[in-house]
Motif scaffolding. Sequence first.
Motif, PDB file in Angstrom:
ATOM      1  N   ASP A 339       0.812  -1.221   0.000  1.00 54.64           N
ATOM      2  CA  ASP A 339       0.000   0.000   0.000  1.00 54.64           C
ATOM      3  C   ASP A 339       0.847   1.274   0.000  1.00 54.64           C
ATOM      4  O   ASP A 339       0.320   2.376   0.103  1.00 54.64           O
ATOM      5  N   ASP A 340       2.180   1.125  -0.118  1.00 52.51           N
ATOM      6  CA  ASP A 340       3.065   2.289  -0.128  1.00 52.51           C
ATOM      7  C   ASP A 340       4.317   1.942  -0.927  1.00 52.51           C
ATOM      8  O   ASP A 340       5.413   1.805  -0.370  1.00 52.51           O
ATOM      9  N   PRO A 341       4.197   1.807  -2.270  1.00 54.04           N
ATOM     10  CA  PRO A 341       5.298   1.251  -3.070  1.00 54.04           C
ATOM     11  C   PRO A 341       6.436   2.226  -3.392  1.00 54.04           C
ATOM     12  O   PRO A 341       7.534   1.781  -3.727  1.00 54.04           O
ATOM     13  N   LEU A 342       6.221   3.528  -3.297  1.00 53.79           N
ATOM     14  CA  LEU A 342       7.237   4.476  -3.744  1.00 53.79           C
ATOM     15  C   LEU A 342       8.545   4.404  -2.962  1.00 53.79           C
ATOM     16  O   LEU A 342       9.627   4.530  -3.549  1.00 53.79           O
ATOM     17  N   PRO A 343       8.528   4.219  -1.613  1.00 53.72           N
ATOM     18  CA  PRO A 343       9.812   4.101  -0.914  1.00 53.72           C
ATOM     19  C   PRO A 343      10.682   2.956  -1.442  1.00 53.72           C
ATOM     20  O   PRO A 343      11.903   3.114  -1.562  1.00 53.72           O
ATOM     21  N   ALA A 344      10.070   1.816  -1.751  1.00 58.34           N
ATOM     22  CA  ALA A 344      10.844   0.690  -2.282  1.00 58.34           C
ATOM     23  C   ALA A 344      11.443   1.038  -3.641  1.00 58.34           C
ATOM     24  O   ALA A 344      12.609   0.713  -3.931  1.00 58.34           O
ATOM     25  N   LEU A 345      10.664   1.732  -4.476  1.00 59.47           N
ATOM     26  CA  LEU A 345      11.167   2.138  -5.787  1.00 59.47           C
ATOM     27  C   LEU A 345      12.331   3.116  -5.630  1.00 59.47           C
ATOM     28  O   LEU A 345      13.354   3.001  -6.320  1.00 59.47           O
ATOM     29  N   ALA A 346      12.196   4.081  -4.716  1.00 61.74           N
ATOM     30  CA  ALA A 346      13.270   5.052  -4.478  1.00 61.74           C
ATOM     31  C   ALA A 346      14.536   4.352  -3.983  1.00 61.74           C
ATOM     32  O   ALA A 346      15.654   4.697  -4.391  1.00 61.74           O
TER      33      ALA A 346
END
Length: 375
Positions: A339-346
């Motif tokens: 539910d919060d994918p952007l930190p992993a992508l960063a």
Amino acid sequence: MYAMVEDGFTPMAVSRHLAGRFIFPTTVLKDPRQVPSMLLRFGRAIGRRAVAVAADDEAAVLLAEHAETLAEQFLLPAVPATLPRRLTSKEGLFHICSENDVPAPRSCAPADRAELVALGREWGYPLVLKNREAFTRLSAPVVSSTTVVNSEDELLARLESRRTPAVLAQEYIPDSVAEDWITHLYCDSQGVARVVFTGYKVRSWPPYSGATTRAWSRPNSQLAQLATGLCRRIGYRGIADLDWRFDRRDGRYKLVDFNPRIGAQFRLFETWNGTDVVRAMYLDLTGQPIPSSPQIYGRMFVLGQLDLPSAAASARREHRVPEALLPRRRTERAWLCRDDPLPALAEVVRFAGAGTLRLAQAAADVLTKRPAAHP
């Protein structure tokens, strides 16, 4: 929740759970005198008093030493002002252990390069090196993290031309006779440990000496008593993350680090009603009851991008398949969240970029026939 981050593209900065973010470059810590005014400015921007949670040693030291000033905008645990600096000092922690009869590996803070070399010859190798003080790692680090050196040549290469290296030398407890354990806890204003968690470290990066890449939530009542007893005797208040090394040769848990802050793997630990150390501190400092509930055991923490190379290094060294490789239920991942994918992508982007730079440096070293720099 608000975050103070190094730049706007750190993994934490892009989380959808943030109400706001404040840029706090680490260069500011080279002159800590400007930190209190900056924190107060951030606090006023939030608009109401907030619970401040330290995420590294330097933050824990500054929050404690400027607590009286910062109380205008922040709710802070009533820890003695000078205690976090002593705890984050590797030399200071060794003295605290000696004063309170807590087992710790034999340690020494050499006065100069010659004394450190002589110490290596007296104690023998391997030898563990740590930056002596919290702020040293930012201003003049001798090693990037806890480092094991295996010979005098390797030691001299690490020191380069430093005549007075600000390091602590510590006895190496062989992996063949050791286990690594973790204790996380929160102590209230009366010094009572309201939540206490214990876990077992499976792997780390760098292997056998660095940050946790995989760990289990496991019961250990003896370790919980050791940690809470030490915190009570030294008057500690707030969140703490303690690292222990169990030495099978004498059957004792030896304290190797006392971090007066949250640990990177703190979400490994929670009670059956969902309380972790941060929730416990928030509830306590805002005058709300902390519900009583036992720790959940069997949870696992994984820092995936570093656990894989750590597992590969372990397999090569130990000539066996590493434990705990397959995915399982109740795993807490450092970055990946549905539910919060952007930190992993960063984190993937930053990790790939750092890896590319290291490969480019290694290639340049080969082309110019220079020995590769130590990481």
